[in-house]
Design a protein around this motif. Structure first.
Motif, PDB file in Angstrom:
ATOM      1  N   ALA A 185       1.035  -1.069   0.019  1.00  0.00           N
ATOM      2  CA  ALA A 185      -0.096   0.079  -0.009  1.00  0.00           C
ATOM      3  C   ALA A 185       0.789   1.182   0.108  1.00  0.00           C
ATOM      4  CB  ALA A 185      -0.974   0.129   1.359  1.00  0.00           C
ATOM      5  N   LEU A 186       0.079   2.374  -0.548  1.00  0.00           N
ATOM      6  CA  LEU A 186       1.024   3.545  -0.603  1.00  0.00           C
ATOM      7  C   LEU A 186      -0.108   4.728  -0.139  1.00  0.00           C
ATOM      8  CD1 LEU A 186       3.484   5.291  -1.510  1.00  0.00           C
ATOM      9  CD2 LEU A 186       2.280   5.435  -3.549  1.00  0.00           C
ATOM     10  N   ILE A 187       0.391   5.393   1.104  1.00  0.00           N
ATOM     11  CA  ILE A 187      -0.432   6.389   1.603  1.00  0.00           C
ATOM     12  C   ILE A 187      -0.001   7.501   0.982  1.00  0.00           C
ATOM     13  CG2 ILE A 187      -1.088   7.782   3.589  1.00  0.00           C
ATOM     14  CD1 ILE A 187      -1.711   4.831   3.964  1.00  0.00           C
TER      15      ILE A 187
ATOM     16  N   ILE B 290       4.089  -1.210   3.664  1.00  0.00           N
ATOM     17  CA  ILE B 290       3.141   0.131   3.655  1.00  0.00           C
ATOM     18  C   ILE B 290       4.300   1.299   3.561  1.00  0.00           C
ATOM     19  CG2 ILE B 290       2.064   1.804   4.696  1.00  0.00           C
ATOM     20  CD1 ILE B 290       0.223  -0.586   5.754  1.00  0.00           C
ATOM     21  N   ALA B 291       4.207   2.087   2.338  1.00  0.00           N
ATOM     22  CA  ALA B 291       5.038   2.931   1.995  1.00  0.00           C
ATOM     23  C   ALA B 291       4.113   4.238   2.116  1.00  0.00           C
ATOM     24  CB  ALA B 291       5.534   2.844   0.696  1.00  0.00           C
TER      25      ALA B 291
ATOM     26  N   ALA C 278       8.704   2.699   3.610  1.00  0.00           N
ATOM     27  CA  ALA C 278       9.611   3.227   2.661  1.00  0.00           C
ATOM     28  C   ALA C 278       9.087   4.610   2.362  1.00  0.00           C
ATOM     29  CB  ALA C 278       9.504   2.257   1.260  1.00  0.00           C
ATOM     30  N   ILE C 279       9.712   5.567   1.760  1.00  0.00           N
ATOM     31  CA  ILE C 279       9.089   6.756   1.403  1.00  0.00           C
ATOM     32  C   ILE C 279       9.568   7.240   0.114  1.00  0.00           C
ATOM     33  CG2 ILE C 279       9.637   9.496   2.243  1.00  0.00           C
ATOM     34  CD1 ILE C 279      10.750   8.275   4.912  1.00  0.00           C
TER      35      ILE C 279
ATOM     36  N   LEU D 233       9.084   0.888  -5.324  1.00  0.00           N
ATOM     37  CA  LEU D 233       8.266   0.125  -4.352  1.00  0.00           C
ATOM     38  C   LEU D 233       8.214  -1.622  -4.522  1.00  0.00           C
ATOM     39  CD1 LEU D 233       5.161   2.438  -4.277  1.00  0.00           C
ATOM     40  CD2 LEU D 233       6.940   2.514  -2.620  1.00  0.00           C
ATOM     41  N   GLN D 234       8.289  -1.918  -5.799  1.00  0.00           N
ATOM     42  CA  GLN D 234       8.330  -3.223  -6.099  1.00  0.00           C
ATOM     43  C   GLN D 234       9.700  -3.842  -5.565  1.00  0.00           C
ATOM     44  OE1 GLN D 234       7.810  -3.158 -10.251  1.00  0.00           O
ATOM     45  NE2 GLN D 234       5.695  -2.817 -10.180  1.00  0.00           N
ATOM     46  N   ALA D 235      10.731  -2.968  -5.733  1.00  0.00           N
ATOM     47  CA  ALA D 235      12.069  -3.400  -4.905  1.00  0.00           C
ATOM     48  C   ALA D 235      12.057  -3.262  -3.442  1.00  0.00           C
ATOM     49  CB  ALA D 235      13.142  -2.634  -5.736  1.00  0.00           C
TER      50      ALA D 235
END
Length: 327
Positions: free
Chosen positions: A92-94, A164-165, A203-204, A319-321
């Protein structure tokens, strides 16, 4: 006659309360205005539209938090969820919109959210309190509450809570960095919403967002008293130096807590204040960081084709990595 007078008083009071509760809105930052500003120099620019891909489902205007007592009365905060149609849990990405902590809406993140959802991510554009309504640190408290809400409702929206990023654009990029670099720090959690889960992200993605208000590229800017950062932080650096430092994400980065960061940059260097120093720190710590630069003098490039397409590809690849085996 007395009864009519009382009814009049009740109606007047109701109208006064209603007027008191109207939250001030600055709509100066919007796609059409930016397009008019850049279209002469960049005729290739085409505003990205809200258009749901065939393999994505949307759930919009969900309430993630209710603030019972504000200067404007009871206040609901909302988010949207875009999910891949495929089965199973997804990273997920916020997503945090920009606008100088004062303007903009989460709808400006929707086209990018939809494109990323079509690539297998649950994407969540989030509303937060802007400076005309609430000063720092209200926005960071809102965002962390949104992350906890997503985790608490992860099963409903097929979210893998271990992947979650958070991303943000401009002021939203600053907020994304501040959120991710303060993982686990109670001082930034606030007292809003659900607390049965953490607000940790893995992650950011910082899109043209400052990471250090005290870096020369930021601190040396000539500002008016009503500049967006001064308004949001409640005063100038000379008036509130501790607040300016506290709100600078770089000061919370440590070898033990820093997470992978992707920086996407425009041609305007002032939006990257502190970035080189943070990258240097992360490289010393052997922590992953990546920079992708768009050589265009368009700050909100993510709002327009062709740049939104490249933005989507770069974020998806990162993000995939980086979320493949998040702790």
């Amino acid at each position: 006659m007395h009864k009519i007078f009382l009814i009049g008083i009740v109606l007047f009071t109701s109208l006064a309360v209603s007027a008191q509760r109207k939250i001030p809105v600055d709509s100066s930052y919007n796609v059409n205005r930016v397009y008019n500003q850049i279209s002469g120099d960049y005729p290739i620019a085409v505003p990205a539209k809200d258009s749901l891909p065939a393999n994505v489902k949307a759930t919009r205007n969900l309430v993630y938090n209710v603030l019972e007592h504000t200067p404007f009365g009871k206040r609901e905060l909302h988010l949207d969820v875009f999910q891949p149609e495929s089965e199973g849990l997804h990273p997920a990405l916020i997503m945090i919109h920009g606008g100088g902590w004062r303007s903009g809406t989460r709808s400006m993140q929707v086209p990018l959210a939809q494109q990323l959802a079509s690539k297998g991510f649950v994407t969540i554009p989030v509303e937060y309190q802007l400076s005309l309504e609430a000063k720092y640190p209200a926005a960071i408290h809102n965002i962390k509450a949104a992350i906890r809400w997503i985790k608490a409702n992860a099963a409903t929206y097929q979210v893998d809570t271990n992947r979650i990023a958070i991303s943000g654009c401009s002021a939203g990029g600053h907020l994304a960095a501040l959120t991710g670099l303060t993982n686990g720090l109670a001082h930034f959690e606030g007292k809003q919403g659900i607390f049965t889960v953490s607000s940790k992200v893995h992650a950011i993605v910082d899109i043209d967002g400052v990471v250090d208000f005290l870096a020369p590229a930021s601190l040396n800017l000539v500002r008016k008293p009503d500049s967006p950062d001064i308004e949001w932080l409640g005063g100038s650096y000379s008036q509130k130096p501790d607040t300016w430092k506290e709100a600078s994400p770089i000061f919370w980065a440590t070898k033990e807590t820093v997470v992978p960061i992707l920086f996407l940059n425009s041609g305007y260097s002032r939006f990257h204040a502190g970035q080189d120093e943070l990258i240097g720190m992360m490289r010393e710590w052997n922590k992953y960081t990546e920079v992708y630069k768009f050589d265009v003098m368009v700050h909100p490039f993510w709002l327009f084709h062709p740049w939104i397409d490249t933005t989507t590809e770069v974020i998806a690849r990162f993000l995939q990595a980086q979320l493949r085996a998040a702790p």
